[in-house]
Design a protein around this motif. Structure first.
Motif, mmCIF file in Angstrom:
data_model
loop_
_atom_site.group_PDB
_atom_site.id
_atom_site.type_symbol
_atom_site.label_atom_id
_atom_site.label_comp_id
_atom_site.label_asym_id
_atom_site.label_seq_id
_atom_site.Cartn_x
_atom_site.Cartn_y
_atom_site.Cartn_z
ATOM 1 N N UNK A 315 0.639 -0.821 0.519
ATOM 2 C CA UNK A 315 0.033 0.181 0.514
ATOM 3 C C UNK A 315 0.813 0.833 -0.431
ATOM 4 N N UNK A 316 2.111 1.043 0.990
ATOM 5 C CA UNK A 316 2.476 2.183 0.203
ATOM 6 C C UNK A 316 3.558 2.492 -1.063
ATOM 7 N N UNK A 317 3.922 1.098 -1.633
ATOM 8 C CA UNK A 317 4.709 2.047 -2.781
ATOM 9 C C UNK A 317 3.008 2.483 -4.348
ATOM 10 N N UNK A 318 2.183 2.410 -3.453
ATOM 11 C CA UNK A 318 1.077 1.995 -3.946
ATOM 12 C C UNK A 318 0.674 3.943 -4.338
ATOM 13 N N UNK A 319 1.472 4.340 -2.852
ATOM 14 C CA UNK A 319 1.081 5.730 -2.942
ATOM 15 C C UNK A 319 1.657 6.814 -3.495
ATOM 16 N N UNK A 320 3.254 5.791 -3.375
ATOM 17 C CA UNK A 320 3.943 7.059 -4.064
ATOM 18 C C UNK A 320 3.882 6.675 -5.870
ATOM 19 N N UNK A 321 2.772 6.057 -6.155
ATOM 20 C CA UNK A 321 2.384 5.605 -7.679
ATOM 21 C C UNK A 321 1.175 6.617 -7.777
#
Lengths: 566, 487
Positions: A315-321
């Motif tokens: 989820x954290x990396x999806x935030x970056x995206x």
């Protein structure tokens, strides 16, 4: 009951802090008092903030409920507050997330309750303060104050790597914001040199834009880069994002929720409020880089999310995206893009905090977040599965839910400005759907293990704190107009600040398009005008369905043009 | 009596009112050594601490009441700058004296000489704040420093203390030599007529072009000598060892009062005498300031001893304050440094009080000893956190305002690169300050809560309240600082 005014705004903002100070007097064994007390404070703050939604004058692009008190006259610093549509939406998002963040902590926080809820309340006031301030000095103050509570929230109640994550978050953000402070002071002195007064007010900084545009190119670029780095770290944009996965993974659930929903928005808000209007020329110079970093963020974030084994990290990396997508929209510099970017900020706040809550639910029950440890949860936890599904869909932008509107607008806006960027962004959205659905599939379906069979479904408290998010996701997805209306006028103003004469050029283009459609060749202007419009910054090609065309065409051409516009 | 001696005596009586505070201090300190010391038995010497505090209060009042003026062949002057920094010195010394009471008791090392030396040293600092001649600058520095050499080596049965004193003495004497040599070169360059700061400025401007190398080396040597006294990089080597070896109250003293006095002299010498030849010293001073910030903060990261950490951090803070000397605007620079120093003294004394408290509890001065303090002594830990965050300059604590005014001034004067460096290194400083916070709050406590010692806790609480009040009124502090310098 309450009418929206400056006093009420300040009360709603500082209520959490005051509540926290009152709770300080309660002995620390009284766990229940802290939980319920801080929840009540947050809810009270939310209720007090509601009148502003109804009382906001959507036709005006001015700062509303403005109030200013002299604070440091020697420096020209005022305690100056007020909100326009953009700040209002984020301010309301903050009061909205507040009670949810408290409510989700009841089960997961097992020690040092007093400090925990105290820091949460302090953090809330600091965040609310950032959105209402109309003074750069005050803004910097609130911006920095936020760091300390977050540092403690992660450092004390975080996961095994909490120390590393907390200090990384702190130093990264601090390093970025001190650069911003230098740029801020430099503009402040430039302003003193040109106008002869010391003034930290936001309006006076905005008024500096033409003066800054006349400075040397390197001066402008340095200013823009200093602001950019400060905000990009907070957003976070690639390559400044490395603190985010650590902070998210180690933070307690409420910390992650606040981090995702509000703190990251500070960065995007900073872009909208400061970098774009104050340094439009320099930003345009550097735009290819900024766009490039946004695109890398979108694709890189999505690809890295795809291979994560830890749900929270995913989820954290999806935030970056997703935030890369927001930034792409903002950098389109046209109304669609900016509105889409702002809209997506809200959506990200709703859907990603929902996702973090959902991860928190299973973590509380199993004390693991590894995707491989789960499977088949939909059998034992049907309510959870349903809510998780809705939030996943909202995150990947399924029509009817909120994410769709924002993503659509960003793509429209960025397509008008840079078609190739929109194509890359679309790829990122597809990847987004892939990793989210894949995670959902692995967690919810398939065979269920004996341990997971014992997991209980959501209890009433948990359903209650998910409910507002789900309702909001549907409401915004089905009827986004009220939200759009709020940001309409401020975005129009912002676009004018970035590209003076943008709307006039667009109206002209629309007029010509309408005329051309009616076959009134004699009335169309020479071809030079056609070329002039896109050349003005990134002015959009004529779009007969653009809202501006609706307003402008009839006024210019009367009835025939109106026919043409439809 | 010869006419010359008669004239000297007349001048002394005419100008004596300017140095009443110093005369008072010296007289009292001498009397303390003999015969007043006989009043207390061997085990009652700790009573000297409160008495010294009273003496300091009287001195402070006297400093406030001393009228503006210049005297002693224009070697000493009283003005806003002198008075402001003199008060800072008294404040710093008062903090150290208050801290001494308990610690020296526990070491069974209470003597009257300790307090008398502190008072002698203070009189040197007061002279230094008002010194308006290179010669009086030199004399005052020596008076101040020689007493401190002795104080550093005060715990004479401890090897570390003696070693620290020796090191400090040797390097200090060496730097004094450089300083006086620089002064003599300037005296020569100015035509052998004057060492008065204001006159020197004029004389150096008129100095023939052929003597420019003489001026340059003279200015540089004075700069080096002064940089030694404030412990700026690369002339800082003595300070971590001296800080670590000295009795902790003396460490607290060294970090504050002598630096305040030396910075006042710095401001006066470089803002007045060398104002016209600023091209000679601005670049070197830029490098000294920048190197102090970088090395002070980076080296502090790796320290395990709290005293060494604070020593390195004080090197960094001096680096920030040198930005004010660079500003070239004597008054604005003095205001910003004064404010920063005031805040720094309060925070630093508070932090040292916590260290001393832990030492008094039988724990050491290592950073690990702060482990779990948040559980054991919530008040103390909270205060320490406030000091540390304030030292790091995290808004809205008052340390931020101190930094803000200093950096604002530096940017205004065009030192943007240096300010960026200062800000980035202050972000680095947050790392090691937070490291201590981490020990206090994030690590589990070992052992049970012990009762609090009264004096250290009192000082900690007062300092903490001051920092918090300063935070609330931070914005008004500058106006107030401005008023101190009026006249």
């Amino acid at each position: 009951m309450f009418t929206a005014n400056t006093t009420l705004m300040l009360v709603a903002t500082f209520l959490p802090l005051v509540g926290g100070l009152v709770l300080l007097l309660v002995p620390k064994e009284q766990r229940r008092v802290f939980e319920v007390g801080s929840l009540l404070v947050m809810i009270a703050s939310l209720l007090l903030s509601l009148p502003f939604w109804f009382g906001y004058d959507r036709a005006s692009d001015a700062v509303q409920w403005a109030g200013a008190w002299s604070w440091i006259p020697a420096l020209g610093v005022k305690f100056s507050v007020g909100m326009d549509g953009i700040s209002l939406l984020l301010w309301l998002l903050t009061t909205f997330i507040g009670p949810i963040a408290v409510a989700c902590s009841f089960g997961s926080i097992e020690e040092r309750h007093k400090e925990y809820y105290l820091w949460l309340l302090v953090l809330q006031t600091a965040m609310l303060g950032v959105f209402i301030t109309q003074d750069m000095f005050l803004f910097y103050l609130f911006w920095e104050v936020m760091l300390v509570p977050m540092y403690f929230l992660i450092g004390i109640w975080g996961g095994p790597q909490k120390l590393y994550a907390a200090i990384k978050l702190f130093l990264y953000t601090l390093a970025g914001s001190v650069l911003m402070l230098v740029a801020l002071l430099a503009i402040y002195f430039l302003q003193h040199k040109t106008t002869g007064v010391y003034d930290f007010s936001l309006a006076s900084f905005h008024a500096m834009a033409p003066v800054i545009a006349q400075q040397t190119k390197s001066y402008q670029s340095l200013m823009a880069l200093a602001f950019f780095v400060g905000f990009a770290i907070k957003v976070p944009m690639f390559p400044f994002h490395t603190w985010l996965p650590d902070a998210h993974v180690q933070a307690p659930t409420a910390g992650s929720v606040i981090l995702a929903a509000i703190l990251l928005k500070m960065g995007t808000y900073g872009f909208v409020r400061f970098l774009l209007p104050i340094l439009p020329t320099a930003t345009k110079e550097l735009l290819p880089w900024f766009i490039g970093l946004s695109l890398i963020g979108i694709i890189y974030g999505a690809l890295v999310a795809m291979i994560q084994k830890d749900m929270k990290k995913l989820v954290a990396y999806s935030s970056v995206s997703h935030l890369g997508l927001c930034m792409l929209g903002l950098f389109a510099f046209n109304p669609y893009g900016i509105k889409g970017g702002l809209f997506q900020m809200l959506n990200h706040g709703i859907s990603t905090s929902g996702l973090f809550l959902a991860v928190g639910i299973v973590y509380e029950r199993r004390h693991t977040r590894m995707i491989a440890d789960f499977g088949g949860l939909s059998k034992t936890m049907p309510i959870y599965a349903t809510i998780f599904m809705i939030i996943t869909m909202s995150s990947i932008g399924l029509p009817v839910l909120n994410g769709f509107i924002g993503e659509g607008m960003i793509l429209m806006g960025s397509f008008q400005a840079f078609p190739w960027a929109a194509v890359v962004a679309t790829l990122g959205i597809i990847l987004g759907a892939a990793y989210m659905l894949w995670m959902f599939q692995r967690v919810m379906f398939g065979p269920i293990s004996a341990v997971n069979e014992k997991m209980t479904d959501l209890n009433l408290r948990e359903i209650l704190y998910f409910a507002p998010l789900v309702v909001a996701a549907f409401w915004i997805g089905l009827y986004p107009k009220p939200v759009m209306d709020v940001m309409d006028a401020p975005v129009r103003k912002l676009v004018e600040q970035i590209t003076p004469g943008f709307h006039a050029a667009q109206d002209l283009a629309a007029k010509q398009a309408a005329a051309a459609k009616l076959g009134m060749k004699g009335m169309t202007a020479p071809a030079a005008h056609h070329d002039a419009a896109p050349a003005e910054g990134h002015a959009a090609p004529a779009d007969p369905h653009a809202p501006a065309a609706h307003d402008a065409a009839p006024a210019a051409h009367g009835a025939p043009a109106k026919v043409g516009a439809h | 009596m010869t006419p010359f001696a008669q004239g000297l005596l007349d001048a002394l009586f005419r100008d004596a009112h300017l140095i009443y505070p110093q005369l008072f201090l010296m007289t009292v300190a001498t009397l303390m050594l003999w015969p007043l010391d006989l009043a207390f038995a061997r085990n009652e010497k700790h009573r000297w601490a409160p008495i010294t505090l009273v003496i300091l209060a009287v001195t402070a009042l006297w400093v406030l009441k001393t009228p503006d003026g210049e005297g002693f062949s224009r070697m000493y002057r009283v003005d806003g700058l002198a008075r402001g920094f003199q008060l800072l010195c008294i404040l710093g010394v008062a903090g150290a004296v208050a801290l001494s009471m308990r610690l020296l008791d526990s070491l069974k090392q209470q003597t009257v000489e300790y307090y008398a030396l502190i008072l002698f040293s203070l009189s040197g600092m007061l002279f230094l704040c008002g010194a308006s001649d290179l010669m009086s600058v030199y004399f005052s520095i020596e008076l101040m420093a020689i007493c401190i050499y002795v104080l550093v080596a005060y715990l004479r049965d401890r090897a570390t203390s003696v070693e620290a004193g020796m090191k400090y003495f040797l390097l200090g004497a060496f730097s004094s030599g450089i300083l006086i040599y620089g002064i003599s070169l300037l005296y020569g360059a100015a035509g052998g007529t004057t060492t008065n700061l204001a006159d020197l400025n004029r004389a150096l401007a008129l100095a023939p072009r052929t003597s420019s190398l003489l001026v340059f080396s003279g200015v540089l040597m004075v700069l080096v000598g002064m940089a030694f006294k404030v412990a700026a990089v690369p002339f800082h080597m003595w300070s971590p060892d001296a800080y670590e070896g000295a009795p902790t109250p003396i460490t607290a003293l060294m970090a504050t009062a002598p630096k305040a006095a030396a910075l006042a002299a710095f401001l006066r010498v470089f803002g007045t005498a060398f104002h016209g030849v600023s091209t000679d010293w601005v670049m070197p001073l830029c490098y000294i300031a920048g190197a102090s910030m970088v090395l002070g903060n980076v080296a502090a990261v790796r320290q395990e001893s709290m005293k060494r950490l604070l020593a390195y951090s004080s090197i960094a803070h001096v680096g920030y304050m040198l930005l004010g000397v660079l500003s070239g605007d004597l008054k604005a620079g003095a205001q910003a440094i004064w404010l920063y120093m005031l805040i720094y003294i309060v925070m630093n004394t508070g932090a040292f009080a916590v260290v001393i408290y832990l030492q008094g509890m039988g724990e050491g001065e290592r950073i690990e000893d702060f482990r779990g303090l948040g559980r054991k002594h919530p008040v103390l830990a909270f205060a320490m956190m406030v000091f540390l965050l304030s030292l790091a300059g995290i808004p809205p604590l008052v340390g931020f305002f101190g930094k803000f005014y200093l950096f604002k001034l530096a940017i205004e004067q065009g030192y943007v690169t240096l300010t960026v460096l200062a800000l980035l290194t202050s972000a680095v400083s947050a790392y090691y300050y937070l490291g201590v916070v981490n020990q206090m709050y994030f690590q589990d406590a070992e052992g049970e809560a012990a009762p609090m010692g009264s004096m250290a806790v009192f000082i900690v609480s007062v300092a903490c309240v001051l920092v918090l009040v300063g935070t609330a009124f931070g914005p008004w502090l500058l106006d107030w600082a401005g008023k101190v310098f009026v006249g």
